[in-house]
Design a protein around this motif. Structure first.
Motif, PDB file in Angstrom:
ATOM      1  N   ALA A  74       0.854  -1.185   0.000  1.00  0.00           N
ATOM      2  CA  ALA A  74       0.000   0.000   0.000  1.00  0.00           C
ATOM      3  C   ALA A  74       0.887   1.231   0.000  1.00  0.00           C
ATOM      4  O   ALA A  74       1.664   1.435   0.932  1.00  0.00           O
ATOM      5  N   VAL A  75       0.790   2.032  -1.042  1.00  0.00           N
ATOM      6  CA  VAL A  75       1.636   3.209  -1.189  1.00  0.00           C
ATOM      7  C   VAL A  75       0.744   4.426  -1.388  1.00  0.00           C
ATOM      8  O   VAL A  75      -0.166   4.408  -2.212  1.00  0.00           O
ATOM      9  N   ASN A  76       1.010   5.470  -0.597  1.00  0.00           N
ATOM     10  CA  ASN A  76       0.377   6.757  -0.861  1.00  0.00           C
ATOM     11  C   ASN A  76       1.429   7.843  -0.714  1.00  0.00           C
ATOM     12  O   ASN A  76       2.607   7.548  -0.547  1.00  0.00           O
ATOM     13  N   ASP A  77       1.039   9.116  -0.742  1.00  0.00           N
ATOM     14  CA  ASP A  77       2.010  10.217  -0.735  1.00  0.00           C
ATOM     15  C   ASP A  77       2.860  10.274   0.531  1.00  0.00           C
ATOM     16  O   ASP A  77       4.000  10.730   0.489  1.00  0.00           O
ATOM     17  N   SER A  78       2.317   9.806   1.652  1.00  0.00           N
ATOM     18  CA  SER A  78       3.051   9.956   2.907  1.00  0.00           C
ATOM     19  C   SER A  78       3.552   8.648   3.506  1.00  0.00           C
ATOM     20  O   SER A  78       4.284   8.667   4.490  1.00  0.00           O
TER      21      SER A  78
END
Length: 116
Positions: free
Chosen positions: A52-56
Motif C-alpha cells: 500500500a503506497v500513498n504520498d506519505s
C-alpha cells in the motif's frame, strides 16, 4: 500428526495478566515481559502480501497461515516469532474435529506482519 517431522519451530508470545490498580481486575499488561512458549513442528504457508503506497507512507502487509496441533496454547491477540520476524495472530484459532470420532487433525490460524 503434530509435531510435523520437518515442520518449523515458532515461539508464541503473550502479554501477562496484571492487576489494574484502578479497578482491581486482571488485565493484559504491556509487552515488556511477555510469556513465551516454544511450539515445534508447525507448518507455515504463505497466504498474501499487499503493498500500500500513498504520498506519505509505504506499507507492505504480509499474511501467512500456521498449522499446528489442536491443543497448542495460542489465542487471538498473541504474537508469533517465526522466520526471523514478529507476527500478530489475526482472529481466532480454528479447529475442525471429525463429527463422528471427535479426532482433530490440528488447528489453523492466520498471522500478519506490517512493515512501513
Amino acid at each position: 500428526m503434530f509435531p510435523l517431522p520437518d515442520g518449523e519451530t515458532v515461539v508464541r508470545v503473550r502479554r501477562r495478566l496484571v492487576l489494574d490498580p484502578y479497578s482491581n481486575e486482571q488485565t493484559l499488561g504491556d509487552w515488556s515481559d511477555p510469556d513465551r512458549l516454544t511450539v515445534e513442528g508447525v507448518a507455515i504457508a504463505a497466504s498474501s502480501t499487499v503493498e500500500a503506497v500513498n504520498d506519505s507512507r509505504s506499507q507492505v502487509i504480509t499474511q501467512m497461515s500456521i498449522y499446528c496441533g489442536p491443543d497448542e496454547d495460542i489465542r487471538a491477540h498473541d504474537r508469533i516469532e517465526a522466520r526471523s520476524g514478529l507476527w500478530e495472530v489475526q482472529g481466532d484459532i480454528l479447529t475442525s474435529p471429525n463429527p463422528f470420532t471427535g479426532w482433530s487433525p490440528g488447528s489453523e490460524f492466520a498471522i500478519r506482519k506490517v512493515d512501513g
